[in-house]
Scaffold this motif. Structure first.
Motif, short mmCIF file in Angstrom:
data_model
loop_
_atom_site.label_atom_id
_atom_site.label_comp_id
_atom_site.label_asym_id
_atom_site.label_seq_id
_atom_site.Cartn_x
_atom_site.Cartn_y
_atom_site.Cartn_z
N UNK A 185 25.99 100.77 46.69
CA UNK A 185 25.84 100.88 45.24
C UNK A 185 24.37 100.80 44.82
N UNK A 188 22.76 104.09 45.61
CA UNK A 188 23.10 105.14 44.65
C UNK A 188 22.33 104.96 43.35
N UNK A 189 22.24 103.73 42.88
CA UNK A 189 21.53 103.49 41.61
C UNK A 189 20.07 103.87 41.74
N UNK A 192 19.71 107.62 41.51
CA UNK A 192 19.84 108.02 40.11
C UNK A 192 20.79 109.18 39.84
N UNK A 194 24.05 111.83 41.48
CA UNK A 194 24.97 112.20 42.55
C UNK A 194 25.32 113.64 42.29
N UNK A 216 34.55 107.68 46.62
CA UNK A 216 33.94 106.85 45.58
C UNK A 216 34.92 105.78 45.11
N UNK A 217 36.21 106.15 45.04
CA UNK A 217 37.20 105.17 44.58
C UNK A 217 37.24 103.96 45.50
N UNK A 220 34.68 101.51 44.61
CA UNK A 220 35.02 100.77 43.40
C UNK A 220 36.15 99.78 43.61
N UNK A 221 37.06 100.09 44.53
CA UNK A 221 38.26 99.26 44.67
C UNK A 221 38.05 98.07 45.59
N UNK B 185 34.57 97.51 36.80
CA UNK B 185 34.71 97.41 38.25
C UNK B 185 35.69 96.31 38.64
N UNK B 188 39.16 97.52 37.98
CA UNK B 188 39.65 98.46 38.99
C UNK B 188 40.04 97.73 40.27
N UNK B 198 41.29 111.39 40.72
CA UNK B 198 40.55 110.76 39.63
C UNK B 198 39.05 110.89 39.85
N UNK B 216 33.36 108.43 37.39
CA UNK B 216 33.19 107.37 38.37
C UNK B 216 31.73 107.29 38.81
N UNK B 217 31.09 108.46 38.90
CA UNK B 217 29.69 108.45 39.34
C UNK B 217 28.82 107.67 38.36
N UNK B 219 29.71 105.05 36.69
CA UNK B 219 29.91 103.62 36.95
C UNK B 219 28.99 103.20 38.09
N UNK B 220 28.87 104.08 39.09
CA UNK B 220 28.09 103.73 40.27
C UNK B 220 26.58 103.85 40.04
N UNK B 221 26.18 104.78 39.15
CA UNK B 221 24.75 105.04 38.97
C UNK B 221 24.08 104.09 37.99
N UNK B 224 25.34 97.29 36.27
CA UNK B 224 26.64 96.72 35.86
C UNK B 224 26.64 96.10 34.47
#
Lengths: 480, 480
Positions: A185, A188-189, A192, A194, A216-217, A220-221, B185, B188, B198, B216-217, B219-221, B224
C-alpha cells in the motif's frame, strides 16, 4: 470533460448536429480546408460561428465518438473535421478509428504532426500504430524511445494480429512476494497512479518470472501485516504471448476475467491483457464474421471512396459471375427440353431459390456451432442425419404444395410431380452441402465463414437447375 | 478446481473426450439413463469405468464449458450427461446454457431438485432463471426469499430482456461520504468478501441516493485519513434502470468501464452492471445478428430436435417460396418471348444472381453502419450516390464482359447488348434497394437486420428477370 455515458440521448444529438453541419454545407467544409470559395460576408460570419460551435462541442465527445464521426464522413468532410481536433487528442482518435480512416488521415498529416500526435500515447498503443506508419517514420518513432521500451515495441510489432502479443499492454504493476500488504500500500501511494483496468498486481521474482497475482480486493480484505505470498493466488491465470487472441478472449468471457498476465515460454512476465481490449476484439471479430459470410471484404467501409469499394468487391463479383455462368451452362444443356416446354423456364428459379434459402440457413447454423467448438467427428453423422431429416419433412410438405399448384396452373400432373421431386431433392442437396462445406473448409484449414454463402448458393442453383431440368427431360419429354 | 484458461489445449481434449464417449456408445447413455440394455458383464464393467472417468473430469470444467457440452449433445446424451452433474453445480450450468437447453433439462427435473439447484445462485441469477420456471415453481421460489429480496426479484423480473434492469445485479458495496478511507478499509475487512467484478464502491446517502463512486484504486492511492467525499468521483457514470441494455453495452465499450451504477428515475441506487454481463450481451447480440440476416430464427440451435427446427424454419421457407413464386410469375409473363429465344432462359439466372450478390453486399454494409449510428438523414444521398457509383462501374465492366461472352457464344450482338444493359440496370436496382430497404425498415421501426437478405434477393431476382426479359421482348423479338 466528455459527457457521461448515461447521457446517451444528448450524445446522439451532439454527434448528429456535427454530422449535419458538415454534410449540409459545402462552404463550411471549404472554409475549414482553407479553399477558395465565394461567400458573402454574412455567410462567412455564419461559417465562423459554425466552426466555433463544432470546436466547443468536440470536447464533449470521447475519442471513440470522434472516430465514429470521422468514419461516417466522406473524404473532404473528414479532413475538415480532422483539422478541428487538437494534436493532444489526435493520437487517441487514431487508435479508435478503423484502418480505412487512418490511411486517409495519416496521408494528410506532416511527419512532425504525426509524431506529435502519437507521442502522448501509451507504449503499446504507439507500437500498434507504428505498423501503419511509413518505414521511415517508424524508425524516427523508435529512435525517440529509450532502449528498453524500443525493444518492447519491436517485440510487439512482430506479432501477428491474431496473437495475444498484439493485444497485450505493458501497463502493469509488479510487487515482490516477501513484502507485507502494508508495504504494498505504501508503494502504491508513492507511485500515485495505477494504470486503468487494473484489478490485480502481478508478483514476480527478481528475474521477472511470474509467481502469482494479487487482486486489489485481497489487499483491502486482508490485514496489512500479512505477507504477499500468504494471500496471493499462486496459480495465476496467464496466457502465452503467442496464444491465439481469440482463445484468450474466449477465456476472458468464460471465466469473467478483468485482466490477466501474459508470459513467454519460460514463464517470464511480458505484459497483460485487459478486458477492454478483449471487448474490442470480440466486437471486431463478430463484425468481420457477418461480413465474411456475405462475401464483403472486412476492410470495406460504407463511406470509403468509390474506387476503393470497386476494388474490394471485384473478386467476389468475379467469383459470383463465374458460378452464375456455370449454372447458366447447366441450363444451356437443356435448351432443347425447355424449347419443348417453356413452363420449365418459369418454374426452375423456384427450385433453385428454395435450395439456396435452406442451404444458407443450415450453413449459418453449422458455422456458428463450429465457432463454439460444438462440432466433433463423433457428431458429424448426427448433424447430417438431422439436417437431412428437416429437409425431408420440408421438402415433402412444400414440394407437395408447389407440385399441387403447378399441376393446377398448367393442368399437367406429371409436371407437378417433377416439381415436387425436384424441390425435395434440391432441399436434401442443400442440407447435405450446408453441413459438408464448412466441414471440408475446416479440414482444408480455411475459415469456414469466408464466402460460404456464395459457395452454397452456387451449388444449390446449379444443382437445382440440373435436378429439375434433368427430371423433366426424363419424365416429360416422351409425353410432350 | 477448474483448469486455468491457459490450458486451452488440455481443455479442448477433455471436452472432446466426453463428447466422443457419449456420442459413440449408445449403451453408455442407456446405462446413465438407467434404461434396460443388453450388455455382457465385461461391457458393463467398461461402462462403469467410463462413467467414473466422466465424473472425474467434469470438475475440471467450468460451468460454461459444461453448458457448451450439453448444447452440443442430442436429447438422450444431454440427459445422460446432466445426471452426472451435481446439484451444487447445476444452477450455474443452467445460467450459462441457452434457453433451448434449459427447457429440455428443466422438464426432466423434479421441482425439488430444481429449487435445490437454483438456491445456491445469486439473487439476480435466481430472478433471471425464475422467468423460465412454471408459475407455480416461481411462486415457491419467491416465498422462500426474505421480503426485501423478494421485491427486488419481482422488480427485475418485470423488465424486458433488452433493458438494463435485466442485466444488472445487486452485488454491490455502498459506503457513506463522510467517513475516512481508513474506516472504509476496516469496514471491508470486517465484511471479509467483495463481490466479483468489483472495481469501485458506490457512495449513497441515507435514502440510498447515489452520490458518487469510489474506485478501489483510489482507496489504495490516497492516505487513509482522507474522507470519502474528498476523493470520490461525484459525477459517476450511471444508467437508468430502463435504459436500453445495448446502449449501456456501447458505453462500456466506449469508455472502458468495468462496472457502473444503475439508478431509478429519482437517482436511487438500484444495482450495478458489470463488464462480464456486457461481454455476454455483446456476444449474444452479434450471434443473433448473424442469424437474423440469414433468416434463421435466433432460438434455433443446431442440435435441437428435428420437429423444433421444422417449426422454426417454417415461416422463412414459406416467405421464400412466396417471393420465388412471384419471381416465377414474372418469368411466366414472358413465356412467349422465351419460346422464341430459349437462350434467354439460360442467361436470365446470371442477371438475377449478380444483382442478389451486390444487393446483399450493400445491405450488409448499410445495416452495419446503422448499428454504429453512422447513418444520418444528411448522408442518405451521399450513400445512395456512392453505392450507385460503385454499381455503375461494376455494371459497365462486368456487364460488358458478359455481353461480349454472350455475343460470342450465340453470335447475336443484340442479345449481347441486352445482356449488358440488363446487368447494369439490375446492379443499379440492387444498389438502390440495398440502401433503401434498411432505411425504410428503420422508418417503420423494424429491425433492419431481420430477413433483409431474403427481401433483397427477392427484389433483385424479380427485378432481374423483368428487366432482362422485358428488354429482350422490346429489342429482340422483331429480329427473331
Amino acid at each position: 470533460m466528455p459527457l457521461a455515458p448515461s447521457h446517451v440521448q444528448q450524445l446522439a444529438e451532439v454527434r448528429s448536429r456535427i454530422l449535419n453541419l458538415l454534410l449540409s454545407d459545402k462552404d463550411l467544409v471549404d472554409t475549414l480546408l482553407e479553399r477558395p470559395r465565394r461567400e458573402t460576408p454574412a455567410e462567412a460570419d455564419i461559417h465562423r460561428q459554425q466552426v466555433e460551435e463544432i470546436k466547443q462541442t468536440l470536447p464533449l465527445l470521447h475519442a471513440a465518438d470522434i472516430a465514429d464521426l470521422l468514419e461516417a464522413l466522406p473524404e473532404d468532410e473528414r479532413q475538415a473535421l480532422w483539422r478541428l481536433i487538437g494534436n493532444d487528442r489526435r493520437g487517441h482518435v487514431l487508435l479508435e478509428a478503423s484502418e480505412n480512416v487512418w490511411e486517409s488521415l495519416i496521408e494528410e498529416m506532416s511527419d512532425r504532426d504525426l509524431l506529435r500526435a502519437i507521442k502522448p500515447l501509451d507504449i503499446d498503443e504507439q507500437a500498434w500504430l507504428a505498423k501503419y506508419l511509413s518505414r521511415d517514420l517508424t524508425g524516427r518513432l523508435l529512435t525517440s524511445l529509450d532502449p528498453a521500451l524500443r525493444s518492447h515495441v519491436l517485440e510487439v510489432m512482430d506479432f501477428d494480429r491474431d496473437r495475444v502479443g498484439r493485444i497485450m499492454d505493458f501497463k502493469l504493476v509488479t510487487v515482490r512476494a516477501d513484502v507485507t500488504l502494508e508495504t504494498v500500500q505504501r508503494f502504491l501511494r508513492r507511485k500515485k497512479t495505477i494504470p486503468d483496468g487494473t484489478d490485480k498486481l502481478f508478483i514476480t521474482d527478481k528475474n521477472n518470472m511470474l509467481l502469482g497475482e494479487l487482486p486489489l480486493t485481497d489487499i483491502l480484505l486482508n490485514t496489512p501485516d500479512k505477507q504477499v505470498f500468504e494471500v496471493m493466488n499462486n496459480r495465476p491465470t496467464s496466457f502465452l504471448i503467442d496464444d491465439k487472441a481469440e482463445d484468450a478472449a474466449g477465456a476472458f468471457e468464460r471465466y469473467n476475467l478483468i485482466s490477466a498476465a501474459v508470459i513467454d515460454a519460460k514463464g517470464k512476465l511480458m505484459g497483460r491483457v485487459t478486458i477492454d481490449d478483449v471487448v474490442d476484439l470480440v466486437r471486431e471479430e463478430n463484425d468481420s464474421n457477418i461480413r465474411k459470410m456475405g462475401g464483403v471484404n472486412p476492410e470495406e467501409d460504407v463511406f470509403a471512396p468509390i474506387r476503393k469499394s470497386v476494388r474490394n468487391r471485384w473478386a467476389w463479383l468475379a467469383i459470383n459471375l463465374c458460378t452464375a455462368f456455370i449454372a447458366s451452362r447447366v441450363i444451356g444443356l437443356f435448351e432443347n427440353t425447355i424449347s419443348q416446354l417453356v413452363a420449365l423456364a418459369t418454374l426452375m428459379p423456384i427450385v433453385a431459390g428454395i435450395g439456396g434459402n435452406t442451404g444458407n440457413q443450415t450453413i449459418t447454423m453449422i458455422v456458428r456451432a463450429m465457432a463454439l467448438h460444438q462440432v466433433e467427428p463423433a457428431n458429424f453423422s448426427f448433424l447430417i442425419r438431422r439436417e437431412l431429416g428437416v429437409a425431408l419433412i420440408n421438402g415433402l410438405f412444400w414440394g407437395g404444395v408447389m407440385g399441387g399448384i403447378t399441376w393446377a396452373m398448367y393442368g399437367n400432373p406429371a409436371l407437378g410431380g417433377v416439381m415436387m421431386l425436384a424441390m425435395l431433392l434440391n432441399l436434401l442437396l442443400a442440407a447435405l452441402m450446408g453441413v459438408l462445406i464448412p466441414l471440408l473448409m475446416i479440414k482444408m484449414k480455411r475459415d469456414p465463414a469466408v464466402g460460404s454463402s456464395v459457395l452454397i448458393t452456387a451449388l444449390t442453383d446449379t444443382g437445382g437447375f440440373f435436378i429439375f431440368l434433368g427430371l423433366a427431360t426424363i419424365f416429360l419429354l416422351h409425353q410432350a
